[in-house]
Design an enzyme around this catalytic site. Structure first.
Site, PDB file in Angstrom:
ATOM      1  N   ASP A 169       0.765  -1.925   0.010  1.00  0.00           N
ATOM      2  CA  ASP A 169       0.229  -0.009   0.012  1.00  0.00           C
ATOM      3  C   ASP A 169       1.125   1.209  -0.178  1.00  0.00           C
ATOM      4  OD1 ASP A 169      -1.417  -2.470   1.336  1.00  0.00           O
ATOM      5  OD2 ASP A 169      -2.685  -0.636   1.292  1.00  0.00           O
ATOM      6  N   TYR A 201      -2.405   3.961  -6.001  1.00  0.00           N
ATOM      7  CA  TYR A 201      -3.920   4.757  -6.200  1.00  0.00           C
ATOM      8  C   TYR A 201      -4.153   5.868  -6.667  1.00  0.00           C
ATOM      9  CZ  TYR A 201      -3.294   2.678  -1.280  1.00  0.00           C
ATOM     10  OH  TYR A 201      -2.924   1.518  -0.413  1.00  0.00           O
ATOM     11  N   ASN A 235      -6.807  -3.452  -4.264  1.00  0.00           N
ATOM     12  CA  ASN A 235      -8.418  -3.359  -5.001  1.00  0.00           C
ATOM     13  C   ASN A 235      -7.864  -2.189  -5.771  1.00  0.00           C
ATOM     14  OD1 ASN A 235      -7.772  -2.575  -1.993  1.00  0.00           O
ATOM     15  ND2 ASN A 235      -9.202  -1.159  -2.310  1.00  0.00           N
ATOM     16  N   HIS A 330     -12.007  -1.953   6.690  1.00  0.00           N
ATOM     17  CA  HIS A 330     -11.499  -3.647   6.484  1.00  0.00           C
ATOM     18  C   HIS A 330     -11.476  -4.591   6.921  1.00  0.00           C
ATOM     19  CE1 HIS A 330     -10.497  -1.076   3.331  1.00  0.00           C
ATOM     20  NE2 HIS A 330      -9.400  -1.058   3.618  1.00  0.00           N
ATOM     21  N   HIS A 357      -3.571  -3.435   2.495  1.00  0.00           N
ATOM     22  CA  HIS A 357      -4.864  -3.164   2.141  1.00  0.00           C
ATOM     23  C   HIS A 357      -5.469  -2.319   4.088  1.00  0.00           C
ATOM     24  CE1 HIS A 357      -9.032  -3.110   0.506  1.00  0.00           C
ATOM     25  NE2 HIS A 357      -9.549  -4.072   1.643  1.00  0.00           N
ATOM     26  N   VAL A 358      -5.511  -3.145   5.059  1.00  0.00           N
ATOM     27  CA  VAL A 358      -4.769  -2.233   5.588  1.00  0.00           C
ATOM     28  C   VAL A 358      -4.181  -1.801   6.802  1.00  0.00           C
ATOM     29  CG1 VAL A 358      -5.699  -2.061   8.456  1.00  0.00           C
ATOM     30  CG2 VAL A 358      -6.450  -4.309   6.984  1.00  0.00           C
ATOM     31  N   HIS A 359      -4.073  -0.308   6.719  1.00  0.00           N
ATOM     32  CA  HIS A 359      -3.324   0.690   6.314  1.00  0.00           C
ATOM     33  C   HIS A 359      -3.076   1.417   8.076  1.00  0.00           C
ATOM     34  CE1 HIS A 359      -5.054   2.738   2.610  1.00  0.00           C
ATOM     35  NE2 HIS A 359      -4.325   1.592   2.975  1.00  0.00           N
TER      36      HIS A 359
HETATM   37 FE   LIG Z   1      -6.174  -2.043  -0.762  1.00  0.00          FE
END
Ligand SMILES: [Fe+2]
Length: 469
Positions: A169, A201, A235, A330, A357-359
């Site tokens: 991420d 992003y 994603n 999430h 995914h989880v920041h």
């Molecule tokens: Fe993500």
């Protein structure tokens, strides 16, 4: 010393018992929630005129140069780059100290996304390289030439040491730049990056402005032109935008980032495997079908059978959405894939699963949750020495808000969690031991904020949990 009366002896006994119960409760509620507090301001993207986004000088100069493994064993490298003024040459010129200059020819592609047209994207695979050798390479032949180098991995074998970096991420904020700098200056010296998804992003900008794919390519070049990054889709690579007429998922990603999926019998670039040194790395897609009878399901079922631990003792899985995540962000998004594949991970004794995914950052104990059968009510994770450790490393530094909101109390399976940006390294020593360290961006480059000695699940399946010690 004064003598205690009966009532004070009872009171003391109550305090002792209460203390014992409380300490038990703490143990039951799992591991450590770090008290480290980072700045609360939302991070912002670096401006487009930042020096890290600078276009290299010269007519049609290659930019966004990046490499990844090009076959299953590490004897091939995919070199990719973008030219802007004209297609130019697809040729890569390469050599080592022990070989004369050779050429490899690739292909060029372009794509359109809404009102954006890409530059000329080149992908050339260099094959039949020697293991453990430094190669120099040149792209941009015919106009502005640029030279880089990489070192091929040692030949695959059970006791080959190797150090992987772990980044997820990443994005392109000021914090992203810190993460990359900390990775580059970490004295542990990662030799290849396992990237767990969500690259640039661009989709968070109006119309998914693909200019941000280009800036990210230029920003990361300083690392990925010199060592392979092993790609996982997140994603933010889907870029599904029917409101813009863009309905083909993963369009910018698949044009820009190639992976050697065919070499492992995969039929799509979203799930594949590679061997590197003493590790077998399986990459899965959280955003492709994974239910029974789907291509990814069939592939993984065959794939796990193929892993030969006497050749590659370390079995590592990468995916984007974590199966075990005790943040509120999430929460449970990885649950359906966990239900499908977790019994296999236990059966085949996967050593470690890295997700993003989880920041934030989180490391689990070895546990599994595979006993549930709808009616028996057995649905709480239990300690399991055949299970992997699950690590969430989605803390690269993108502009979306950092995940700070955690489920309370900390579940028993969660060994360590902290809402900070950072990266990690997984340093394989031999067939039995690997040293894992997580680095937060606020610390010095050599500091590990969380660490663990991994014992290999096949050769040394001894309890390596950190809370038991
Ligand atoms: Fe993500």
């Amino acid at each position: 010393m004064a003598k205690m009366g009966t009532s004070s002896r009872v009171a003391a006994a109550i305090v002792v018992v209460l203390g014992f119960v409380l300490s038990l409760a703490v143990v039951c509620n799992g591991g450590k929630t770090s008290s480290f507090v980072r700045k609360v301001e939302k991070t912002v993207d670096m401006p487009l005129d930042s020096d890290v986004f600078k276009v290299p000088p010269g007519y049609n100069a290659p930019q966004q140069v990046h490499i990844t493994q090009g076959d299953q064993l590490g004897k091939a490298v995919i070199v990719s780059w973008v030219t802007v003024e004209e297609p130019g040459s697809n040729t890569v010129l390469y050599w080592s100290a022990y070989s004369k200059k050779q050429k490899s020819e690739g292909k060029v592609t372009t794509y359109k996304f809404y009102n954006y047209t890409s530059g000329y994207i080149h992908h050339t695979t260099i094959r039949n390289l020697k293991f453990n050798t430094k190669y120099y390479y040149v792209v941009g032949i015919g106009h502005t030439e640029r030279q880089f180098w990489f070192i091929t991995p040692p030949e695959v074998g059970p006791d080959v040491p190797y150090t992987f970096g772990l980044i997820g991420d990443l994005g392109q904020s000021f914090d992203s730049n810190k993460t990359l700098t900390h990775y580059e200056l970490n004295p542990q010296k990662g030799q290849a990056v396992l990237f767990v998804g969500d690259l640039c992003y661009a989709d968070t900008h109006p119309n998914h402005d693909n200019v941000w794919w280009d800036t990210w390519g230029r920003f990361t070049e300083r690392s990925v032109a010199y060592q392979p990054w092993i790609w996982t889709v997140g994603n933010h690579e889907i870029d599904f935008a029917p409101e813009l007429g863009e309905t083909k998922p993963f369009k910018p990603y698949t044009h820009r980032y190639h992976v050697p999926y065919k070499a492992s019998g995969s039929t799509a670039p979203f799930w594949y495997s590679i061997k590197r040194a003493s590790a077998y790395i399986i990459v899965l897609s959280s955003y492709s079908a994974y239910g029974k009878y789907t291509p990814q399901y069939f592939w993984l079922e065959q794939e796990l059978r193929k892993v030969n631990r006497s050749e590659t003792p370390w079995l590592i899985v990468l995916m984007h959405a974590p199966w075990y995540n005790s943040y509120n962000f999430h929460y449970l998004e990885g649950e359906t894939m966990r239900v499908m594949y977790e019994p296999w991970f236990v059966k085949y004794k996967v050593d470690v699963v890295f997700a993003g995914h989880v920041h934030a950052y989180e490391r689990s104990e070895r546990m599994s949750n595979v006993a549930y059968n709808i009616v028996n009510g057995i649905c709480i994770p239990v300690k399991d020495q055949s299970a992997p450790v699950y690590i969430t490393i989605g803390d690269g530094g993108n502009t979306e808000v950092l995940a700070t909101n955690m489920t309370e109390p900390q579940p028993a399976y969660s060994a360590y969690r902290e809402a900070s940006f950072g990266h990690a390294t997984f340093d394989i020593k031999n067939r039995t031991h690997a040293y894992y360290g997580w680095h937060r961006n606020q610390d010095g480059y050599a500091v590990t904020a969380d660490s663990m000695w991994f014992f290999n699940r096949y050769y040394h399946p001894v309890d390596d949990s950190t809370s038991a010690q």
